[in-house]
Design a protein around this motif. Sequence first.
Motif, PDB file in Angstrom:
ATOM      1  N   ARG A  17     -30.547  11.274  25.681  1.00 53.59           N
ATOM      2  CA  ARG A  17     -30.175  12.703  25.625  1.00 53.59           C
ATOM      3  C   ARG A  17     -29.362  13.111  26.861  1.00 53.59           C
ATOM      4  O   ARG A  17     -28.386  13.856  26.754  1.00 53.59           O
ATOM      5  N   GLU A  50     -25.896  11.989  26.305  1.00 52.77           N
ATOM      6  CA  GLU A  50     -25.147  12.862  25.384  1.00 52.77           C
ATOM      7  C   GLU A  50     -24.639  14.113  26.105  1.00 52.77           C
ATOM      8  O   GLU A  50     -23.506  14.543  25.911  1.00 52.77           O
ATOM      9  N   ASP A  89     -21.801  13.214  28.392  1.00 58.18           N
ATOM     10  CA  ASP A  89     -20.589  12.974  27.603  1.00 58.18           C
ATOM     11  C   ASP A  89     -19.950  14.295  27.198  1.00 58.18           C
ATOM     12  O   ASP A  89     -18.733  14.464  27.258  1.00 58.18           O
ATOM     13  N   GLU A  90     -20.818  15.225  26.770  1.00 63.91           N
ATOM     14  CA  GLU A  90     -20.318  16.536  26.333  1.00 63.91           C
ATOM     15  C   GLU A  90     -19.579  17.235  27.482  1.00 63.91           C
ATOM     16  O   GLU A  90     -18.542  17.855  27.286  1.00 63.91           O
TER      17      GLU A  90
END
Length: 284
Positions: free
Chosen positions: A79, A82, A85-86
């Motif tokens: 998580r 993620e 990355d966002e």
Amino acid sequence: MNHSAFSLLRCPICRAAGTLSADGRVFRCLGEKPHSYDVARSGYLNLSRSQKSGGDSSDAVRARSAFLEKDYYRPLAVRVREILDEIKAETVIDAGCGEGYYTNRMAGEGRTVIGFDLSKSAIDHASKQAKKAESTAKIPKSTVLFAVSSLFELPVADACADVVTNLFAPCAEAEFSRVLKSGGELIVVGAGENHLMGLKRVLYETPYPNPGRADLPKNLTLVSRERLTFEARICGQSDIRALFSMTPYYYRTPREGHEKLAALDALVTELDFDIYRYRKETVE
Ligand SMILES: C[S@@+](CC[C@H](N)C(=O)[O-])C[C@H]1O[C@@H](n2cnc3c(N)ncnc32)[C@H](O)[C@@H]1O
């Protein structure tokens, strides 16, 4: 050696930038009166201003690394990835990085990462893991650097990081804000209210929910708060013991609790994490 990470560092004494010697063994600041810091065999720097050792003990470090390396907390690492990355995070400071379980993963994702922790044993372990991962190409060469330092006085330049991660370590809002770029984010993770409830049910008659972090930022802008909850089956006494001894319950539980836990072959428990994202607002 990670030259881009070295370029973010500032001398903890005079705050000047510095360079790494050609043989990679010494980091020297470029201040009027230069200060030098030896690179340890395992590759880390000691940039702590205090002579005393601090942070987690080598026993705590051993227990936590034994447990984390079994990947029970992998969904949290996924998580965090993620989110990074966002945000398109290229430069990350992991404040209170411990044994580098998350830090080394971030480097493996191609980010430039510096992990800081007060505990020399934790930083030494993290750095050794990084070297191992580099030798098997799991981490691109020269993307991660570890240093012993308080997270309340990070030896890095102002506004140098896209993201500061602060996982289960004290939160130093003003210092994190100083090192974040404008528009950068702080990710804070703490134990959710049901974290390790299965473990607590074995140890205590009336297990209480966790109270949540009391040191959350007050001035940065809250972007989101989410909860990541899942169940884990901790298999075997050595993993159960490693988990138990990395918690504060290990030291405060009466003998019967220790004995009950020692009789189990497996432990099923909730893992529950609060993940907060904060932004440093862009200054016009
Ligand atoms: C519970 S561990 C979490 C480690 C890592 N972030 C993880 O989640 O695996 C907390 C860490 O914070 C470190 N720590 C505590 N106070 C600190 C401080 N003032 N400066 C830097 N590190 C600190 C401890 O040494 C320990 O490694």
